[in-house]
Design an enzyme around this catalytic site. Sequence first.
Site, mmCIF file in Angstrom:
data_model
loop_
_atom_site.group_PDB
_atom_site.id
_atom_site.type_symbol
_atom_site.label_atom_id
_atom_site.label_comp_id
_atom_site.label_asym_id
_atom_site.label_seq_id
_atom_site.Cartn_x
_atom_site.Cartn_y
_atom_site.Cartn_z
ATOM 1 N N SER A 191 0.817 -1.206 0.000
ATOM 2 C CA SER A 191 0.000 0.000 0.000
ATOM 3 C C SER A 191 0.861 1.271 0.000
ATOM 4 O O SER A 191 1.602 1.515 -0.940
ATOM 5 C CB SER A 191 -0.960 -0.043 1.199
ATOM 6 O OG SER A 191 -1.963 0.938 1.099
ATOM 7 N N ASP A 221 11.069 4.699 -9.583
ATOM 8 C CA ASP A 221 10.792 5.238 -10.915
ATOM 9 C C ASP A 221 11.487 6.571 -11.160
ATOM 10 O O ASP A 221 11.807 6.918 -12.307
ATOM 11 C CB ASP A 221 9.286 5.397 -11.125
ATOM 12 C CG ASP A 221 8.595 4.068 -11.373
ATOM 13 O OD1 ASP A 221 9.274 3.016 -11.302
ATOM 14 O OD2 ASP A 221 7.376 4.067 -11.629
ATOM 15 N N LYS A 266 -0.710 -4.061 -3.456
ATOM 16 C CA LYS A 266 -2.000 -3.436 -3.149
ATOM 17 C C LYS A 266 -2.002 -2.038 -3.772
ATOM 18 O O LYS A 266 -1.445 -1.096 -3.222
ATOM 19 C CB LYS A 266 -2.246 -3.345 -1.648
ATOM 20 C CG LYS A 266 -3.606 -2.722 -1.295
ATOM 21 C CD LYS A 266 -3.826 -2.682 0.216
ATOM 22 C CE LYS A 266 -5.178 -2.061 0.544
ATOM 23 N NZ LYS A 266 -5.251 -0.628 0.243
#
Length: 419
Positions: free
Chosen positions: A317, A328, A342
């Site tokens: 999460s 990224d 999740k």
Amino acid sequence: MRKQIPSIKRLIILLVWIVVGLGTLASPALALTDEQKFLSEVWRVVDRAYIDDTFNHQNWWLVREKLLKKPLENREQTYEVIQQMLTSLDDPFTRLLKPDQYRTLQTSTSGELTGVGLQIALDGEKGKLRVIAPIAGSPADKAGIQPADTISKIDGVSTEGLSLDEAADRMRGPVGSRVILTVEREGRAPSDFLVVRDRIALNPVIADLRTVNKPGSGEPVKIGYIRLSQFNANATTEVAHAISRLEEQGAEAYILDLRSNPGGLLQAGIDIARFWLDQGTIVYTVNRQGVIGSFEAMGQALTSDPLIVLVNQGTASASEILAGALKDNKRATLVGERTFGKGLIQSLFDLSDGSGLAVTVAKYETPNHTDINKLGINPDVTIPLDSIRSDEVGTQADRQYATAVELLTTDSMVAAGAP
């Protein structure tokens, strides 16, 4: 005159029909009972907020109409019917929280909890109760329960068919009371774990400065180690204090340990990402209309030193939002195992009787527009998590941590200032 009589008759009949029709339209609708009103209250929240506007490919209005025809004699019976309604969405994260459950959730995100200290989820494919992670230092953690374990029984009662909240209810109890959890672990026979319930202090951050010598030269490197166990109301402030303190102590590189961190408050994950990023997208959110929003880094980071993030199957999460943002944006190297997966965002809604409703309102994507739900994030360096004692986490006996230290003490990484 004779020719006008049929017209008069038709007029009278028409007037009578209009009066009767208006009377029918104006008659009051049957009044709803308090239980029916509460069911309708929950239905309306889901109708307006739920991410899937097909409601799992069913007529959501018809679902309500059918349930209103059921006898609802008391609140517990209404809760059961509401649970059935929400189950039809096939989304374990959209759920009703009874007043005591709602208070417990609010308490846990505020920094305090009583119980065994397990974060759990339902395996959507197998319908089994899966451990996301034990809270660090909790009774479950001390008993040896690990991420990805499956809890098949609670005090001898099968967990098959139980909702998340029903399972949580069975694991709750007074401080000092005991509960036996039957655990299935890959490659091992099922075994029973005796867990003594306790009050759990949720200070989510452990941080200290560690001096490690470079291989070969023996030159010391100061590494700040920060272990974040949960994104609760204290997390943002505590991480900021930890980074500032470690910077003052001369930290040259960092290890951010998100292993077995089940998530928590979305905003905390976003704010903590900004501590490490000067600029760049942190996360994209996508609502039921397909509208994409984003959260951005928009200020000076607290440090630009090299960073390794440790992840495992219990990283979920908000932890995945943070890990995905740092990966990224090429701000950090991820070491460990594939994360939980999740990628859904829930909002909490207060209900009129003191209960609460958790509703999936959006999904998120990493800055590279990767949807990680049920897939997780793959680390840059994969190192399996060994079975180690809780007091060995973050030591040389911990292979994932040792790998992070090794990477941070290479000349290329320290000199680069970033991965």
